[in-house]
Write an enzyme that holds these catalytic residues in place. Structure first.
Site, PDB file in Angstrom:
ATOM      1  N   ASP A 242       0.963  -1.087   0.005  1.00 23.35           N
ATOM      2  CA  ASP A 242      -0.020   0.051  -0.002  1.00 23.35           C
ATOM      3  C   ASP A 242       0.890   1.153  -0.197  1.00 23.35           C
ATOM      4  O   ASP A 242       2.121   1.201   0.467  1.00 23.35           O
ATOM      5  CB  ASP A 242      -0.964   0.105   1.322  1.00 23.35           C
TER       6      ASP A 242
HETATM    7  C1  BGC Z   1      -5.009   3.403   0.271  1.00 17.56           C
HETATM    8  C2  BGC Z   1      -5.124   2.583  -0.813  1.00 17.56           C
HETATM    9  C3  BGC Z   1      -4.968   2.995  -2.235  1.00 17.56           C
HETATM   10  C4  BGC Z   1      -3.534   3.758  -2.230  1.00 17.56           C
HETATM   11  C5  BGC Z   1      -3.068   4.585  -3.417  1.00 17.56           C
HETATM   12  C6  BGC Z   1      -3.788   4.104   0.122  1.00 17.56           C
HETATM   13  O1  BGC Z   1      -3.727   5.338   0.863  1.00 17.56           O
HETATM   14  O2  BGC Z   1      -4.934   2.812   1.498  1.00 17.56           O
HETATM   15  O3  BGC Z   1      -6.277   1.834  -1.074  1.00 17.56           O
HETATM   16  O4  BGC Z   1      -5.104   2.214  -3.169  1.00 17.56           O
HETATM   17  O5  BGC Z   1      -3.475   4.901  -1.165  1.00 17.56           O
HETATM   18  O6  BGC Z   1      -4.070   5.834  -3.657  1.00 17.56           O
END
Ligand code: BGC
Length: 847
Positions: A242
């Site tokens: 993530d």
């Molecule tokens: C979120 C993810 C997301 C990623 C990219 C993160 O903060 O938890 O779900 O895909 O950011 O935007």
């Protein structure tokens, strides 16, 4: 064999793995390591030697956000929980095809979706982004969505693996969940998506996991990533972190992570290269990661690619007739009828409806999508007002807001903002660490609240703006800022803080919440009023998310007395033949980044409903929310619909449901509590950094059943417009693979054709503390004509009869005595029926 038997060996895949490996061997180590961190926030590096173009990724579950600073338009689907409420895997597949088309149109190779974390607690901020509190329903919907998208050559990255069921301190908490509960509940939807849909990427979560085998961040959990996901399930895709979740070099490289995002920077790159040189990470481990990325590249067509994005055509897919129709159908079909005394459907041809009062904050400003990374810029919005006008062309329509569901004012109209010199926009000056100006003062469009065009050496900013208030009466002005600041309105200091913000503003806290200085100003009838706004702000260094200044102006131009608004709404309701009240939450309440403190409807919306109901017995309430809110008046209102976060076809889908043009045949994918005190898991606050999943496998309705508490509406509930007898079991047969075929008969006793959601539950005959009392084991949809019966076969997979043995580290057939029940919710069920004798089949345990 069972439904989760390992994916059979594919000779072609093997050949291709060997070929991939041979190609990788020719690459210098430094180039291989380089590929393992993003080049930018959303793209990977190209590797010309391998003919690999940059793989491009984008959020997210309800549409393709795109990778530009300012999102470009994309089809905006209903929230994932709405899709789950249809219980319709075919529909999920059609949405998967749509998202793949949108990804292709916008030049995206991999979509960061779906979320298959479970709705462990209704206060979870990303509840709306998850499908359900049930693992089987979550897995089934997600697998259809993923498979349909990937058939089109667009990869999906299922997320967030694992234990990411809440947002409070999400980058640091440790989810303490036993191995058995993980296997039987939280890993189950991931396993389905890996084994059945062969997903090409898995996103490792921010949090840590303590599963009894070890405590480690999810991005470096060797057992879960290497042993379970990759070896046992045969996952051959890419494990991506993530965003900013990866914090270690060696541990994450050895622990199963393949790709660090975003880039550049982060814990790998040169540090990982050094670790390989130092013998801490074997080169073969790097090769395996490169192979996985190259395989992904082949799958999405990034190997040997000539050109990438297809230009965004004017007749773009996001608003093509077939897209509109699909989204409209999804909205209508997802709507759950929570109560109906017969007032619905409001058939315009039959009902005597001369006038309609359309009331409520969501009637004026519907909440169509949740907050956070799932945000999508829709090409258009079908409003309830326009759709109801279309559906009831002969009725007089009066629209009244009746109060607000927002805590804060909406974004300002940029047209009323100027610099002190009178040019449109506000003035922004930047300074370095010594307070020396960096470049010239620039003028910024007031619509741009996150100014990302900031040099890395900037440390502070000064903003000067003039706001012209023209609307007579009370106006409220607010400023949203991040971190250390001083803000003056007309020379008066209204807010100051020395607390410095960093990337946590984006990642981890309600600092992202649009709170800031606020003030009310009276504007007289004669003259507009101009207010001077000056601010000294910190520049936020959010690492790979970039450097930015946040200055968000918000303005409530008709900040009139809420008593007056409520009174006007009640008056409108009293005069109308029918009152339709649209209430709910907003992105201030339901968002990534924070959890909710309670399940209350914001503002005075309960009062609005009860007062409207008191003056108009023909009142229909429509709830515009993704996650549960308490509805104390639920059983007093003639009809109540749950409308979810419906996306761009919000209004049309609602109108179709109200008129019965399409039956709102949704069934709740979660439990709707009547009282907060009854909610089994009421908060997600880590204690000493740990969230202990003390309820074990009793997630959602399973806890409600165990605790014998009565919710407002149970899991699986939905009335539709039919009239159904409780389904019954017409027969059961074991299949050689250990699955059980349950024939379910339904009877539509109503005078309308209707859709049944037949649900099969397994039950422990003797309560067992380690097993739920009852769990969903299969389901099917049946369209049945008025007055007719229908039978369908529902396959209950072998896994539903198995438990995870921590001792022998495998699935074993449960020895507990089980019974079967069927119904259209988890609480209105047929009498239980014993399982047929299992000795009739030769059972194998799965590995
Ligand atoms: C979120 C993810 C997301 C990623 C990219 C993160 O903060 O938890 O779900 O895909 O950011 O935007």
């Amino acid at each position: 064999m069972n439904a989760f038997a390992a994916v059979p060996d594919n000779p072609q895949a093997k050949a291709s793995a060997a070929t991939l490996r041979a190609r990788i061997e020719t690459l210098p180590l430094a180039d291989k390591v380089r590929l393992l961190t993003g080049e930018t926030s959303w793209t990977l590096f190209a590797v010309p030697e391998l003919d690999l173009s940059p793989i491009v990724v984008s959020d997210g579950p309800i549409g393709i956000r795109g990778i530009e600073q300012v999102s470009t338009e994309a089809a905006q689907m209903p929230s994932p929980s709405a899709v789950a409420a249809t219980w319709n895997t075919d529909l999920a597949a059609r949405l998967g095809t749509l998202i793949a088309g949108e990804a292709r149109r916008k030049g995206i190779d991999v979509v960061l979706a779906p979320v298959v974390n479970l709705q462990r607690t209704p206060v979870g901020g990303r509840h709306f982004e998850c499908y359900s509190e049930d693992p089987l329903l979550t897995g089934a919907i997600a697998a259809s969505y993923v498979a349909a998208a990937q058939v089109e050559g667009v990869g999906m990255s299922v997320k967030h693996f694992i234990g990411n069921e809440s947002e409070t301190d999400r980058t640091t908490y440790i989810a303490k969940v036993s191995e058995r509960v993980l296997r039987e509940v939280y890993l189950a939807p991931f396993e389905t998506v890996v084994r059945e849909a062969n997903v090409w990427s898995v996103m490792a979560a921010y949090n840590g996991v303590d599963d009894g085998t070890g405590v480690a961040p999810a991005t470096e959990h060797d057992h879960l990533l290497n042993d379970v996901l990759k070896r046992e399930w045969g996952f051959d895709g890419v494990v991506v972190s993530d965003w900013l979740a990866a914090n270690s070099t060696v541990e994450s490289a050895l622990g199963g992570l393949d790709l660090v995002m975003p880039g550049p920077g982060g814990p790998w790159q040169d540090k990982l290269l050094q670790a390989v040189h130092d013998g801490l990470v074997a080169e073969s481990i790097i090769d395996d990661k490169v192979e996985r990325i190259l395989r992904l590249g082949e799958r999405v067509g990034a190997v040997g690619r000539v050109a990438h994005a297809v230009p965004d055509a004017p007749d773009a897919l996001h608003s093509a007739p077939e897209t509109r129709a699909l989204l409209r159908e999804t909205v209508a079909r997802s709507i759950v009828v929570l109560g109906n005394n017969g007032i619905l459907p409001l058939d315009p041809a039959r009902a005597a409806i001369g006038s309609i009062a359309l009331i409520g904050p969501a009637a004026v400003d519907p909440f169509v999508q949740g907050g956070g990374s799932a945000f999508v810029q829709a090409p258009y919005a079908s409003t309830p007002e326009a759709a109801i006008r279309d559906a009831f062309p002969h009725a007089r329509l009066r629209v009244e807001r009746g109060g607000t569901s927002r805590l804060h004012a909406p974004a300002i109209d940029p047209a009323v903002v100027t610099t002190p010199g009178g040019s449109p926009g506000y003035e922004l000056s930047l300074f370095d660490a010594h307070g020396h100006p960096l470049g010239d003062t620039v003028v910024v469009d007031a619509a741009e609240s996150w100014n990302r065009d900031v040099p890395i050496e900037a440390r502070s900013a000064r903003v000067r703006a003039r706001v012209r208030l023209t609307r007579p009466g009370p106006n409220r002005l607010e400023v949203g800022v991040s971190g250390a600041h001083e803000v003056w309105f007309d020379g008066e200091l209204v807010s100051a803080s020395t607390e410095v913000a960093n990337s946590n503003v984006i990642l981890n806290s309600s600092a992202n919440h649009p709170v800031g200085p606020a003030k009310r100003f009276e504007v007289g009838d004669a003259e507009p009023v101009t207010k001077a706004i000056d601010a000294e702000l910190q520049v936020v260094d959010a690492e790979a998310y970039g450097t930015f200044v946040r200055f968000e102006l918000r303005h409530e131009p008709h900040d009139i007395d809420l008593d007056d608004e409520l009174a006007a709404a009640v008056e409108a309701a009293a005069e109308a033949d029918v009152a339709i009240v649209l209430i709910g939450t907003t992105e201030e309440t339901e968002s990534e980044g924070w959890d909710r403190p309670n399940l209350d409807l914001p503002g005075r919306q309960n009062e609005l409903v009860t007062r409207v109901l008191a003056v108009n017995p023909r009142t229909i309430v429509v709830v515009n929310a993704g996650a549960p809110v308490l509805l104390p008046w639920l059983d007093d209102v003639p009809a109540v619909l749950w409308w979810w976060l419906p996306g761009q076809e919000a209004g049309n889908g609602l109108a179709d449901a109200l008129t019965g043009r399409v039956e709102p045949s949704g069934h709740l994918p979660w439990t709707l509590p009547a009282r907060f005190a009854d909610v089994p898991v009421q908060d997600a606050r880590p204690i000493d950094g740990v969230i202990d999943y003390v309820e074990g496998g009793d997630v959602g309705y399973r806890s409600w059943d165990r605790l014998e508490r009565t919710p407002a509406r149970p899991f699986g509930f939905g009335l539709g417009y039919g009239a159904w007898a409780i389904p019954h079991i017409a027969g059961t047969t074991w299949r050689p693979d250990g699955s059980l075929v349950v024939s379910v008969e339904v009877e539509n006793r109503g005078d309308r054709d209707s859709r049944a959601t037949a649900q099969v539950y397994l039950e422990c005959v003797e309560p067992d503390p380690d097993r739920p009392l009852r769990w969903l084991a299969g389901f099917a949809l049946l369209d049945v004509h008025a007055g007719q019966r229908a039978v369908t076969d529902i396959v209950v997979p072998c896994r539903q009869f198995e438990v995870w043995s921590e001792e022998s580290q495998q699935w074993v057939v449960s020895t507990a005595e089980l019974a079967i029940r069927v119904g259209q919710s988890s609480r209105e069920l047929s009498p239980s029926r014993p399982l047929p004798n299992r000795d009739l089949i030769h059972l194998q345990t799965s590995q």
